[in-house]
Design an enzyme around this catalytic site. Structure first.
Site, PDB file in Angstrom:
ATOM      1  N   ASP A  73      -4.716 -10.181  12.315  1.00  0.00           N
ATOM      2  CA  ASP A  73      -4.808  -8.738  13.158  1.00  0.00           C
ATOM      3  C   ASP A  73      -4.589  -8.532  13.605  1.00  0.00           C
ATOM      4  O   ASP A  73      -4.921  -8.729  15.053  1.00  0.00           O
ATOM      5  CB  ASP A  73      -6.577  -8.825  13.559  1.00  0.00           C
ATOM      6  CG  ASP A  73      -7.024  -7.929  13.452  1.00  0.00           C
ATOM      7  OD1 ASP A  73      -6.433  -6.440  14.140  1.00  0.00           O
ATOM      8  OD2 ASP A  73      -8.276  -7.345  12.926  1.00  0.00           O
ATOM      9  N   ASP A 116      -3.868  -6.572   4.620  1.00  0.00           N
ATOM     10  CA  ASP A 116      -5.269  -7.125   4.905  1.00  0.00           C
ATOM     11  C   ASP A 116      -5.188  -8.808   4.366  1.00  0.00           C
ATOM     12  O   ASP A 116      -5.626  -9.398   4.955  1.00  0.00           O
ATOM     13  CB  ASP A 116      -6.362  -6.388   4.670  1.00  0.00           C
ATOM     14  CG  ASP A 116      -7.206  -5.040   5.426  1.00  0.00           C
ATOM     15  OD1 ASP A 116      -6.547  -5.310   6.750  1.00  0.00           O
ATOM     16  OD2 ASP A 116      -7.219  -4.413   4.833  1.00  0.00           O
ATOM     17  N   ASN A 128       1.097  -1.509  -0.031  1.00  0.00           N
ATOM     18  CA  ASN A 128       0.418  -0.179  -0.051  1.00  0.00           C
ATOM     19  C   ASN A 128       0.723   1.368  -0.040  1.00  0.00           C
ATOM     20  O   ASN A 128       2.099   1.138  -0.134  1.00  0.00           O
ATOM     21  CB  ASN A 128      -1.426   0.642   0.885  1.00  0.00           C
ATOM     22  CG  ASN A 128       0.143  -0.198   2.442  1.00  0.00           C
ATOM     23  OD1 ASN A 128       0.425   1.068   3.076  1.00  0.00           O
ATOM     24  ND2 ASN A 128      -0.605  -1.359   3.262  1.00  0.00           N
TER      25      ASN A 128
END
Length: 414
Positions: free
Chosen positions: A317, A289, A221
């Site tokens: 997570d 993710d 990202n």
């Protein structure tokens, strides 16, 4: 009998000739506000961008520009000048002065004091992206780092030449924070345990993660890591013992912080768990993710005749894992919510879903400039509601968060 005050810290700021020299004026102001004495040396090229008069007015001291000034040599020779400070800072550090530093040149007052000093040196590089990535500059940076010169930045952003990329000088607030942390950490010691978070330990995650597709490609990202690194540095300055778990970034490791470098989300989680127990956890990283389930062992070939099919699996997570109740749960867990729409609503729901104590939400949609930019606008969310922080630099956001964390623990222990 009152105790004598400690001598103020002193910085010798060397300003070289780049367009970013105008930022040196703000840097002087910030350091002076912190009670640091600033004496300045300017190269001849620097005088084309800022005037010695401006620098002298802000530093409240003489500015040194000429190696062969008999008056200056009589008042303070270049050898004494190089040793009269606790720290030397080169900002901006152009490709030229970095090259001369690496080669041990001493052909003006700036390079002479740098060669003659026995004090630590920090440099804030500033140059065109192509100059920054050139093999000669990379070799010079490596040489200087091997000699102990600490780099502050550079960062990615717009440049005066109209290009975009790495090479932009860090903002004055970030440089000032790094300088203050370095002044508090002589040698290789960690930050002095004298701030409001003295005795506390913290884990901070920062940057993106890279999830491999094959040995060449990966999913990632746009996170630069600037906000997470600034938070780690601000917590260290407040006295905390900080472990920074950093994904792949081009940022220098913050001073006074133990940095663990990782690539993937699983590696980041493992590093966080290894750093427990801790009083504070701030999950500022933009963790991917998903990862590719069963990455290819060899490079996928475009000429194979068929498009590859990528099967994705959910990554662990990290925020939710650290937020779970248990004996090793940090006493304060802070998360970030990077959103592109319905920012506040999504962030409030995320805090409840993850089980963390606080969430800092920000808008990272296209056009905001949050990812990779200098500024951030935060919505602070806890169990009592939310507070909208004004847009400010990421260094200032980090300082605000560190102050709020310190207030939380002060109230908790009262």
């Amino acid at each position: 009998m009152s105790e004598a005050k400690a001598d103020p810290k002193r910085v010798l700021l060397i300003i070289s000739g780049g367009i970013a020299a105008y930022k040196s004026l703000e840097l002087i102001r910030l350091l002076r506000r912190q009670g640091v004495g600033v004496r300045c040396v300017m190269t001849k090229a620097a005088e084309q961008f800022v005037t010695p008069l401006s620098v002298s007015a802000l530093s409240e001291d003489k500015v040194y520009t000429d190696l062969f000034s008999l008056t200056d040599e009589a008042e303070m020779g270049h050898i004494q000048l190089s040793r009269s400070a606790d720290l030397l800072v080169v900002a901006p550090a152009t490709a030229d002065i970095l090259a001369r530093m690496a080669n041990g040149n001493a052909n003006d007052i700036a390079t002479t004091v740098l060669l003659a000093t026995d004090k630590p040196v920090m440099a804030a590089p500033a140059m065109n992206v192509r100059m920054w990535t050139h093999a000669a500059t990379r070799a010079n940076i490596a040489t200087l780092q091997q000699r102990g010169v600490e780099m502050i930045g550079p960062v990615e952003g717009d440049m005066a030449c109209g290009e975009f990329g790495f090479g932009r000088m860090s903002e004055p607030a970030e440089i000032a924070a790094a300088v203050m942390a370095r002044l508090d950490t002589p040698g290789t010691q960690k930050a002095a345990q004298t701030g409001p978070l003295a005795g506390r330990s913290a884990i901070v995650t920062s940057g993106p993660t890279h999830e491999p597709i094959d040995p060449v490609r990966y999913i990632a990202n746009r996170s630069s890591g600037r906000q997470g690194h600034a938070i780690a540095e601000a917590l260290a300055r407040a006295g905390a013992q900080v472990t920074l778990v950093a994904g792949p970034t081009r940022l220098a490791d913050p001073v006074g912080v133990e940095t663990v470098h990782v690539e993937t989300a699983q590696q980041m989680l493992d590093a966080c768990l290894a750093a427990l127990p801790a009083d504070i956890a701030v999950c500022a990283a933009a963790v991917a993710d998903w990862r590719v389930s069963g990455k290819a062992e060899q490079k996928l070939k475009k000429d194979s005749g068929a498009l590859p099919t990528l099967t994705l699996a959910e990554n662990p997570d990290i925020l939710a894992t650290l937020s779970r109740q248990g004996p090793t749960r940090p006493r304060l867990v802070v998360g970030f919510a990077a959103e592109t729409e319905a920012v506040l609503e999504h962030a409030i729901a995320k805090r409840k879903r993850k089980g963390c104590d606080w969430i800092l939400a920000n808008d990272v949609s296209e056009g905001t400039g949050t990812f990779g930019g200098d500024n951030n606008r935060i919505h602070f969310i806890d169990q009592n509601g939310h507070d909208d922080w004004p847009e400010s630099t990421k260094a200032e956001v980090a300082q605000n968060l560190a102050r709020k964390i310190a207030e939380h623990f002060a109230k908790d222990s009262s």
